[in-house]
Design a protein around this motif. Sequence first.
Motif, PDB file in Angstrom:
ATOM      1  N   LEU A 470       0.908  -1.132  -0.110  1.00  0.00           N
ATOM      2  CA  LEU A 470       0.187   0.048  -0.045  1.00  0.00           C
ATOM      3  C   LEU A 470       0.894   1.195   0.021  1.00  0.00           C
ATOM      4  O   LEU A 470       0.578   2.244  -0.680  1.00  0.00           O
ATOM      5  CB  LEU A 470      -0.979  -0.089   1.193  1.00  0.00           C
ATOM      6  CG  LEU A 470      -2.082  -1.112   1.040  1.00  0.00           C
ATOM      7  CD1 LEU A 470      -2.750  -1.140   2.495  1.00  0.00           C
ATOM      8  CD2 LEU A 470      -3.057  -0.400   0.011  1.00  0.00           C
ATOM      9  N   ARG A 471       2.146   1.182   0.868  1.00  0.00           N
ATOM     10  CA  ARG A 471       2.635   2.318   0.899  1.00  0.00           C
ATOM     11  C   ARG A 471       3.259   2.552  -0.594  1.00  0.00           C
ATOM     12  O   ARG A 471       3.605   3.733  -1.020  1.00  0.00           O
ATOM     13  CB  ARG A 471       4.120   2.081   1.828  1.00  0.00           C
ATOM     14  CG  ARG A 471       4.686   3.336   2.233  1.00  0.00           C
ATOM     15  CD  ARG A 471       5.385   3.024   3.637  1.00  0.00           C
ATOM     16  NE  ARG A 471       4.479   2.507   4.743  1.00  0.00           N
ATOM     17  CZ  ARG A 471       4.798   1.328   5.238  1.00  0.00           C
ATOM     18  NH1 ARG A 471       5.715   0.572   5.159  1.00  0.00           N
ATOM     19  NH2 ARG A 471       3.997   1.017   6.283  1.00  0.00           N
ATOM     20  N   MET A 479      -4.054   3.037  11.866  1.00  0.00           N
ATOM     21  CA  MET A 479      -4.906   2.016  12.507  1.00  0.00           C
ATOM     22  C   MET A 479      -5.450   2.663  13.642  1.00  0.00           C
ATOM     23  O   MET A 479      -4.931   3.617  14.219  1.00  0.00           O
ATOM     24  CB  MET A 479      -3.798   1.023  13.309  1.00  0.00           C
ATOM     25  CG  MET A 479      -4.434   0.056  14.338  1.00  0.00           C
ATOM     26  SD  MET A 479      -3.254  -0.841  15.143  1.00  0.00           S
ATOM     27  CE  MET A 479      -2.965   0.097  16.441  1.00  0.00           C
ATOM     28  N   VAL A 480      -6.733   2.450  13.939  1.00  0.00           N
ATOM     29  CA  VAL A 480      -7.895   3.286  14.859  1.00  0.00           C
ATOM     30  C   VAL A 480      -8.306   2.241  15.884  1.00  0.00           C
ATOM     31  O   VAL A 480      -8.586   0.916  15.347  1.00  0.00           O
ATOM     32  CB  VAL A 480      -9.016   3.958  13.996  1.00  0.00           C
ATOM     33  CG1 VAL A 480      -9.570   4.486  14.978  1.00  0.00           C
ATOM     34  CG2 VAL A 480      -8.510   4.493  12.823  1.00  0.00           C
ATOM     35  N   THR A 481      -8.211   2.466  17.160  1.00  0.00           N
ATOM     36  CA  THR A 481      -8.388   1.569  18.305  1.00  0.00           C
ATOM     37  C   THR A 481      -9.028   2.146  19.349  1.00  0.00           C
ATOM     38  O   THR A 481      -8.639   3.385  19.623  1.00  0.00           O
ATOM     39  CB  THR A 481      -7.225   0.479  18.511  1.00  0.00           C
ATOM     40  OG1 THR A 481      -7.710  -0.226  19.413  1.00  0.00           O
ATOM     41  CG2 THR A 481      -6.109   1.481  18.971  1.00  0.00           C
ATOM     42  N   GLY A 482      -9.936   1.505  19.890  1.00  0.00           N
ATOM     43  CA  GLY A 482     -10.364   1.988  21.219  1.00  0.00           C
ATOM     44  C   GLY A 482      -9.568   1.734  22.412  1.00  0.00           C
ATOM     45  O   GLY A 482      -9.510   1.962  23.584  1.00  0.00           O
ATOM     46  N   GLY A 496       3.432  -2.508  11.289  1.00  0.00           N
ATOM     47  CA  GLY A 496       4.077  -1.541  10.194  1.00  0.00           C
ATOM     48  C   GLY A 496       3.084  -0.561   9.638  1.00  0.00           C
ATOM     49  O   GLY A 496       3.167  -0.280   8.318  1.00  0.00           O
ATOM     50  N   VAL A 497       1.996   0.005  10.469  1.00  0.00           N
ATOM     51  CA  VAL A 497       1.276   0.754   9.774  1.00  0.00           C
ATOM     52  C   VAL A 497       1.859   2.212   9.919  1.00  0.00           C
ATOM     53  O   VAL A 497       2.912   2.562  10.743  1.00  0.00           O
ATOM     54  CB  VAL A 497      -0.162   0.783  10.453  1.00  0.00           C
ATOM     55  CG1 VAL A 497      -0.961  -0.164  10.179  1.00  0.00           C
ATOM     56  CG2 VAL A 497       0.002   1.179  11.860  1.00  0.00           C
ATOM     57  N   ASP A 498       1.414   3.244   9.082  1.00  0.00           N
ATOM     58  CA  ASP A 498       2.003   4.755   8.964  1.00  0.00           C
ATOM     59  C   ASP A 498       1.833   5.279  10.184  1.00  0.00           C
ATOM     60  O   ASP A 498       2.483   6.048  10.540  1.00  0.00           O
ATOM     61  CB  ASP A 498       1.481   5.291   7.896  1.00  0.00           C
ATOM     62  CG  ASP A 498       2.043   4.688   6.484  1.00  0.00           C
ATOM     63  OD1 ASP A 498       3.344   4.108   6.425  1.00  0.00           O
ATOM     64  OD2 ASP A 498       1.572   4.512   5.742  1.00  0.00           O
TER      65      ASP A 498
END
Length: 692
Positions: A470-471, A479-482, A496-498
């Motif tokens: 993707l990069r 990444m989104v998290t509670g 390895g997310v940005d």
Amino acid sequence: MTKKTFTLFDPALAVPAMREAVRKLSPAVQWRNPVMFVVYVGSILTTLLAIQALGGEGEAPAGFIIAISVWLWFTVLFANFAEALAEGRSKAQAASLRGLKRETWAKKLLEPRYGGKWQLVQGNDLRKGDVVVVEAGDIGQSVIPADGEVIEGVASVDESAITGESAPVIRESGGDFSAVTGGTRVLSDWIVIRVTANPGETFVDRMIAMVENAKRQKTPNEIALTILLVALTIVFLGVTVTLLPFSQFSVDVSGAGRPVGMTVLVALLVCLIPTTIAGLLSAIGVAGMSRMMQANVIATSGRAVEAAGDVDVLLMDKTGTITLGNRQASAFLPADGVSESDLANSAQLASLADETPEGRSIVVLAKQKYDLRERDIHALAAHFVHFSAQTRMSGVDLGDKQIRKGAAEAIRHHVETLGGSFPASVSARVDEVARRGSTPLVVSEGKRVLGAIELKDIVKGGIKERFVELRRMGIKTVMVTGDNRVTAAAIAAEAGVDDFLSEATPEAKLALIRQYQAEGRLVAMTGDGTNDAPALAQADVAVAMNTGTQAAKEAGNMVDLDSNPTKLIEVVETGKQMLMTRGSLTTFSIANDIAKYFAIIPAAFVGTYPQLAALNVMGLSNPASAILSAVIFNALIIVFLIPLALKGVPYRPLGAATLLRRNMAIYGLGGILVPFVGIKLIDLCLAATGLA
Ligand SMILES: Nc1ncnc2c1ncn2[C@@H]1O[C@H](COP(=O)(O)OP(=O)(O)OP(=O)(O)O)[C@@H](O)[C@H]1O
Ligand SMILES: [K+]
Ligand SMILES: [Mg+2]
């Protein structure tokens, strides 16, 4: 979905498409494509000229006019055929979905709980809000009669009819695996389902309607491209129309030569306007949706597919998307001065009514480690507090005893409001757990903090490589998290997310999407929970999991039948491929004109200006043959490009600039060279057969 694959020109699809191509000759249909409408009018005009010529007063030899007229009609028909073939393919896919819609029977519960009295009704008579029970071994192969939400029980369900995947899946109440789709089958155990859609409005119904919607709405990009093509057409129309008096004038002045004829002018116009891309444009769009469907993703609009190709930020949940998502309690870590079994006991009490996988795993771990029995919930006279992403806590009130479990920050706030404090020993445990990438839950009783529970989760194999890909495509992954910051950072680094957003409430997710959009970026996200619905509605590309809640599915613009959150990557690739196909064929189509210009201009005006013979660089046999060859090439190129339009140009994960350069080289250069060869070959054939 029982996926039937067709070869490109499969007779089962091609024959009906031919019939459809003729039906599409109606002016009402033609009018919708302005460029092809010009060809259509030209066909009618040359037909009239041919009739006139047969009557003996033609402006050119009757054979020539007839030949041009016939090939102009073919041009229109070939474009119609391309569109009809693309539509036929997606309709065939819809037909295989219809196989799901058979007569079903349902055990409708009169009281909404397992064991209650039931009544046998037809699946079609069920309404939204009705509650049914489906058990393995029921009549009609235990087919689930309607779309719904599991409100009680756990069962293994065969969803192969929808997903094509033969391994059964678990569907259970609470949590992220509670949605069931009508037409799938219960294999073991039982579930009580609340129906969420009326007949005719079910998921399958909507998919069929969407796929069959032949009058597909044009996407904004398609409209923009059409405007450009129309502008080009108007310019060429102007040029061609003024050529007529102009050539008449030169004949009058010089007293030699003859003016250009009407048929030749029509042929010239059709060759110069961008018929190739105009004829294939809608087929490319429909094929994009079909390719999504091949990936088991149902797009609710062409716009969604197009947006997928333009996405530059990808938002993903941590739990279930980047990690496996079955967070399981693995350890009880008590506060100083609290025994492990006391912590386990309270944790289990707080989780008795917690239907989430996390909650159940706590009950199980307490049972395994301390042999704590599941207690009779009714005997306890307890009041349960359910988990929400907003409070990030759940628990139970037993008389005046308040037991809670939840995110560390949530519990800190909770005990501090009650006048308690958060012990340093628990903070240390929470940090340790988080640094390992596990989720810490803290348990409290009243204002006293008892300790932490570790919930383990595992990063999915292979996901890191997908992010690298993707990069390379220029897409940013977030990444989104509670979950808390430390856990989030650990998982983000491992995957390895940005970038990542932690302790995200549903509002925070929504705000993040809006912020990226305000920067002019296109945002894609996946989601499955009711919590995700607002964010899904806001995102430009929103892929809802088929297993997700009804709210999530309504809010999204795509549904992934496989409920695989990493599918988002494929969705983006398919969208990009569709845009690239459109761009490549536009380049090809416009580049084509250059060659046609050389073939047809000298031939058209050599009668008026004999010097133009010098421009006959292709050495075409005679003016009539040159013009006819160009018209034939112009028609045939549409047919030759149908496979590319339907299958899409080969795709590689490269940056936008590199891709653009590659495509300009291949399709721009190809577009210039191919017609020279093609027109020459057609001219040779015509000469050899003596047709011109
Ligand atoms: N059943 C539960 N009872 C109490 N607290 C919970 C429960 N499930 C989760 N939590 C706590 O609430 C936090 C937020 O949960 P939420 O479902 O919003 O996000 P998440 O599952 O951590 O991340 P994601 O957004 O990736 O699904 C969790 O990190 C955890 O600390
Ligand atoms: K053309
Ligand atoms: Mg969650």
